[in-house]
Write a protein that holds these residues in place. Sequence first.
Motif, short mmCIF file in Angstrom:
data_model
loop_
_atom_site.label_atom_id
_atom_site.label_comp_id
_atom_site.label_asym_id
_atom_site.label_seq_id
_atom_site.Cartn_x
_atom_site.Cartn_y
_atom_site.Cartn_z
N LEU A 1 4.51 -0.57 10.45
CA LEU A 1 5.86 -0.94 10.03
C LEU A 1 5.95 -1.09 8.51
O LEU A 1 6.94 -0.67 7.89
CB LEU A 1 6.32 -2.23 10.71
CG LEU A 1 6.77 -2.10 12.15
CD1 LEU A 1 7.11 -3.46 12.73
CD2 LEU A 1 7.94 -1.16 12.27
N GLY A 2 4.92 -1.67 7.91
CA GLY A 2 4.90 -1.79 6.46
C GLY A 2 4.91 -0.43 5.78
O GLY A 2 5.62 -0.22 4.80
N LEU A 3 4.13 0.50 6.33
CA LEU A 3 4.11 1.86 5.76
C LEU A 3 5.44 2.56 5.95
O LEU A 3 5.92 3.29 5.07
CB LEU A 3 2.98 2.69 6.38
CG LEU A 3 1.56 2.26 6.05
CD1 LEU A 3 0.55 3.17 6.73
CD2 LEU A 3 1.32 2.22 4.55
N ILE A 4 6.06 2.36 7.12
CA ILE A 4 7.36 2.98 7.39
C ILE A 4 8.42 2.44 6.43
O ILE A 4 9.20 3.21 5.85
CB ILE A 4 7.78 2.77 8.86
CG1 ILE A 4 6.89 3.59 9.78
CG2 ILE A 4 9.25 3.11 9.07
CD1 ILE A 4 7.02 3.24 11.25
N PHE A 5 8.43 1.13 6.22
CA PHE A 5 9.41 0.55 5.31
C PHE A 5 9.19 1.07 3.89
O PHE A 5 10.16 1.35 3.18
CB PHE A 5 9.36 -0.98 5.35
CG PHE A 5 10.22 -1.59 6.40
CD1 PHE A 5 11.33 -2.33 6.06
CD2 PHE A 5 9.94 -1.41 7.75
CE1 PHE A 5 12.13 -2.90 7.03
CE2 PHE A 5 10.72 -1.96 8.73
CZ PHE A 5 11.83 -2.71 8.37
N ALA B 1 0.84 -1.21 0.00
CA ALA B 1 0.00 0.00 0.00
C ALA B 1 0.87 1.25 0.00
O ALA B 1 0.59 2.21 -0.73
CB ALA B 1 -0.94 0.00 1.21
N GLY B 2 1.92 1.26 0.79
CA GLY B 2 2.82 2.40 0.84
C GLY B 2 3.56 2.61 -0.48
O GLY B 2 3.73 3.74 -0.94
N VAL C 1 -3.61 5.63 4.78
CA VAL C 1 -4.38 5.34 6.00
C VAL C 1 -5.71 4.67 5.68
O VAL C 1 -6.01 3.60 6.21
CB VAL C 1 -4.54 6.60 6.88
CG1 VAL C 1 -5.52 6.35 8.02
CG2 VAL C 1 -3.20 7.02 7.44
N PRO C 2 -6.54 5.24 4.79
CA PRO C 2 -7.79 4.54 4.49
C PRO C 2 -7.57 3.17 3.85
O PRO C 2 -8.34 2.25 4.07
CB PRO C 2 -8.53 5.47 3.52
CG PRO C 2 -7.87 6.78 3.62
CD PRO C 2 -6.48 6.53 4.11
N SER C 3 -6.49 3.03 3.09
CA SER C 3 -6.28 1.76 2.40
C SER C 3 -5.84 0.64 3.33
O SER C 3 -6.03 -0.53 3.01
CB SER C 3 -5.27 1.93 1.26
OG SER C 3 -3.99 2.17 1.74
N ILE C 4 -5.30 0.97 4.51
CA ILE C 4 -4.92 -0.11 5.44
C ILE C 4 -5.86 -0.24 6.63
O ILE C 4 -5.75 -1.21 7.38
CB ILE C 4 -3.46 0.02 5.92
CG1 ILE C 4 -3.28 1.20 6.83
CG2 ILE C 4 -2.49 0.01 4.77
CD1 ILE C 4 -2.02 1.16 7.66
#
Length: 188
Positions: A171-175, A108-109, A128-131
């Motif tokens: 964590l997925g978004l941060i990566f 997603a990110g 944010v809405p997608s996760i």
Amino acid sequence: MRSGLERLAYAVLIILVATMTAWIMALLLHLQPVQFPALSLTLPEEILFRLLTSFGGVFGFSLMFNSPRNLAVCAALIGAVTNTFRLELVSLAGFPPAVAAFLGALLAGLLASCLKSAAGYPRISVTVPSIVIMVPGLYFYRAIYNLGILSLTDSATWFANAILIIVALPLGLIFARIITDKTFRYCT
């Protein structure tokens, strides 16, 4: 930090109120959680229905966050792909749910970063809405339900799984941000 802690406390309160209400209603109505019934769907049908329902869910979350319709559609497209990807990782490849959530949020990110450069939408307003659809509400409900009936081992298992998923999502978004944003590593 203070703002983050306030939002975390607010989110925990919302989750606790929702799950406690569901548990109380389940007790009053003599309901208990059961396994989902097996569906007689082919793999392409399953994927199609997951894409459609994920799109609808993310689109609804986006509208609840007061996103314009164009942005909500973009978030819903990303959410449909990434949530279906996450669910298929669990059901087809046997990935643990937290690992699948991490990979779904990472995707997603990455997709939001591509969209940011193409459409100009802020990454956060799409990711944010997608996760949000990946937040494990059922896990929390089962944790609270089992806690309420004093089945502590089952409750702890569901709680641990829910916490692992909730940690995996950001964590997925941060990566994804680390991978795609060259200035992220530097202090501004």
